[in-house]
Design an enzyme around this catalytic site. Structure first.
Site, PDB file in Angstrom:
ATOM      1  CE1 TYR A  94      -4.272   0.524  -0.394  1.00  0.00           C
ATOM      2  CE2 TYR A  94      -4.414  -1.394   1.041  1.00  0.00           C
ATOM      3  CZ  TYR A  94      -5.007  -0.519   0.138  1.00  0.00           C
ATOM      4  OH  TYR A  94      -6.304  -0.693  -0.231  1.00  0.00           O
ATOM      5  CD  GLU A 123      -4.845   4.986   0.418  1.00  0.00           C
ATOM      6  OE1 GLU A 123      -4.997   5.833   1.308  1.00  0.00           O
ATOM      7  OE2 GLU A 123      -5.611   4.034   0.238  1.00  0.00           O
ATOM      8  CG  ASP A 144      -7.344   9.955 -24.425  1.00  0.00           C
ATOM      9  OD1 ASP A 144      -6.300   9.273 -24.533  1.00  0.00           O
ATOM     10  OD2 ASP A 144      -8.425   9.465 -24.048  1.00  0.00           O
ATOM     11  CB  THR A 165      -3.751   3.586 -22.056  1.00  0.00           C
ATOM     12  OG1 THR A 165      -3.586   3.555 -23.471  1.00  0.00           O
ATOM     13  CG2 THR A 165      -5.188   3.917 -21.709  1.00  0.00           C
ATOM     14  CE  LYS A 167      -6.168   1.848 -25.791  1.00  0.00           C
ATOM     15  NZ  LYS A 167      -6.300   2.567 -24.513  1.00  0.00           N
ATOM     16  NE  ARG A 196      -5.253  -4.649 -19.841  1.00  0.00           N
ATOM     17  CZ  ARG A 196      -5.695  -4.314 -21.060  1.00  0.00           C
ATOM     18  NH1 ARG A 196      -6.564  -3.334 -21.211  1.00  0.00           N
ATOM     19  NH2 ARG A 196      -5.289  -4.966 -22.130  1.00  0.00           N
TER      20      ARG A 196
HETATM   21  N1  DSN Z   1     -11.182   0.336 -25.145  1.00  0.00           N
HETATM   22  C1  DSN Z   1     -10.009   0.953 -25.696  1.00  0.00           C
HETATM   23  C2  DSN Z   1      -9.905   0.713 -27.157  1.00  0.00           C
HETATM   24  O1  DSN Z   1     -10.071  -0.427 -27.551  1.00  0.00           O
HETATM   25  O2  DSN Z   1      -9.603   1.614 -27.919  1.00  0.00           O
HETATM   26  C3  DSN Z   1      -9.918   2.377 -25.385  1.00  0.00           C
HETATM   27  O3  DSN Z   1     -10.020   2.538 -24.013  1.00  0.00           O
END
Ligand code: DSN
Length: 435
Positions: free
Chosen positions: A53, A55, A205, A231, A234, A240
């Site tokens: 933990y 925080e 984003d 994110t 990707k 993730r």
């Molecule tokens: N769900 C993701 C995508 O497949 O683009 C985006 O968060």
């Protein structure tokens, strides 16, 4: 594959994990938002850091024993800053959705309208936007008065003059630039001009194309955005999770009329924790640091170049087979196929391709007459296959398979024969393939 110990202690989960590994190995993973992490990232995600933990932030924690997780979080922050030439980064968001929520709420308090929702602009979900960019079923669409901009119906691209006209009309306090199914470059400079004219914040984003931004293969949002969210799993090929960055300094947060002494980055830090999240996922944060180090190596730029080359070749091949691509091509790692001229829905295409060993997802296309559960399109991308080492020759074979399946989606016999060919090719490439 799972250990003998797990197979004995929890055979059902071990079996599910092993089957998922086989699925990833034997099939062609073409979901544009997915990738395959390195053994090093995988090791750290599965490490003892999950027990801790922490925080708060490094050196400002609400728990003892945080010396080593502090090292990991500081490394993740410093590497993220180096990778994106960012002055500030917060690596704690559990996901892109929580990164966006934290960014929005720290810039524009939804309650500050005193009962009147505050106007915000984002790309329409049916035109490639993301749920968190103002869909009515997401908190973003429920908390703000969303005015969606759309793609030009002729070009399939964002028409910046239309965005500017909409901003003049609705006077948004925040504009969101970014998408999950848009195959073209973003003009962040023009977005910022439009935001400035409206007196709005610009949140970019870059979840999908973050890897391209990191290696200079996509226009950089940082000089123009008040906040950049992403994110990490990707094109960035990390664990993730989410992240927030900014190069915006000072107390200009007052520009939007919010009486707060905080700078934007202080406001975001306290919105991520304790505003939106509790304990950070330290195993994931440590793995983000590993992935950022990998992305700082020259081999990662080579990887991203191959992702784009593969996407270009795949798009060109598919167009030769008379597939209609939204915007007639791609600048990035993904493409959006509008199947209306093929007489096949996105839902059926996704199923038929999956039965044939090619994993994609159905997707709304501009002007779609089908529901989001059916759709008229599919989205496909090249990051995961490129990680496995596939190149131009494989893209040509895949385009031919996609064409054959979509021509006769209900033909089981035919699908079975394609599945055998797909498996033979896919399994000849290793699961973890880059150097
Ligand atoms: N769900 C993701 C995508 O497949 O683009 C985006 O968060």
């Amino acid at each position: 594959m799972t250990s003998e110990a797990l197979k004995i202690s929890d055979p059902e989960i071990a079996d599910a994990v092993d089957k998922e590994y086989i699925r990833q190995t034997d099939k062609l993973e073409m979901i544009a938002s997915e990738n395959i992490v390195s053994p090093a990232v995988m090791e750290v995600v599965g490490s003892v850091m999950t027990n801790k933990y922490a925080e708060g932030y490094p050196k400002r924690r609400y728990y003892g024993g945080c010396n080593f997780v502090d090292i990991a979080e500081n490394l993740a922050i410093e590497r993220a800053k180096e990778l994106f030439s960012a002055k500030w980064a917060n690596v704690q968001p559990h996901s892109g959705s929580q990164a966006n929520q934290s960014a929005y709420f720290s810039l524009i308090d939804p309650l500050s309208g005193k009962g009147k929702k505050i106007p915000v602009m984002g790309l329409h979900l049916n035109h490639g936007g993301h749920l968190t960019h103002g869909s009515p079923v997401n908190l973003s669409g429920r908390m703000y008065d969303i005015h969606a901009y759309t793609l030009d119906s002729k070009t399939g691209r964002i028409d910046m003059d239309q965005v500017a006209a909409l901003a003049r009309e609705v006077k948004p306090r925040m504009i969101i630039a970014g998408a999950s199914a848009y195959p073209r470059f973003w003009d962040f400079e023009r977005f910022r001009e439009i935001a400035d004219e409206a007196g709005a914040f610009l949140v970019s984003d870059i979840a999908h194309f973050a890897g391209m931004v990191a290696v200079g293969l996509h226009p950089d949002p940082l000089p123009y955005s008040h906040i950049v969210t992403t994110t990490t799993h990707k094109t960035l090929r990390g664990p993730r999770g989410g992240m927030i960055m900014s190069n915006f300094e000072g107390g200009e947060i007052l520009l939007a009329g919010i009486p707060t002494p905080k700078t934007v980055t202080e406001a975001v830090d306290s919105m991520v924790f304790p505003g939106v999240q509790g304990g950070p996922l330290m195993h994931v944060i440590a793995a983000k640091a590993v992935a950022f180090k990998e992305a700082l190596q020259p081999s990662y730029k080579t990887y991203m170049e191959k992702v784009l080359e593969n996407a270009k070749v795949l798009a060109e091949e598919l167009m030769k087979y008379d597939f209609k691509l939204v915007s007639d091509g791609t600048d990035n790692h993904l493409m959006l196929l509008d199947l209306s001229n093929k007489g096949v829905t996105g839902k059926l295409a996704e199923k038929a391709l999956e039965w044939s060993g090619i994993t994609t997802n159905k997707n709304m296309v501009p002007g779609d007459k089908q529901s989001p559960f059916v759709t008229s399109g599919i989205r496909i991308g090249t990051p995961a296959l490129t990680t496995r080492g596939m190149g131009v020759d494989e893209m040509k074979r895949i385009a031919a398979w996609i064409d054959a399946v979509i021509k006769d989606p209900e033909n089981k016999e035919f699908r079975r024969s394609i599945r055998t060919e797909v498996k033979e090719m896919a399994s000849s490439f290793p699961h973890f393939a880059w150097s």
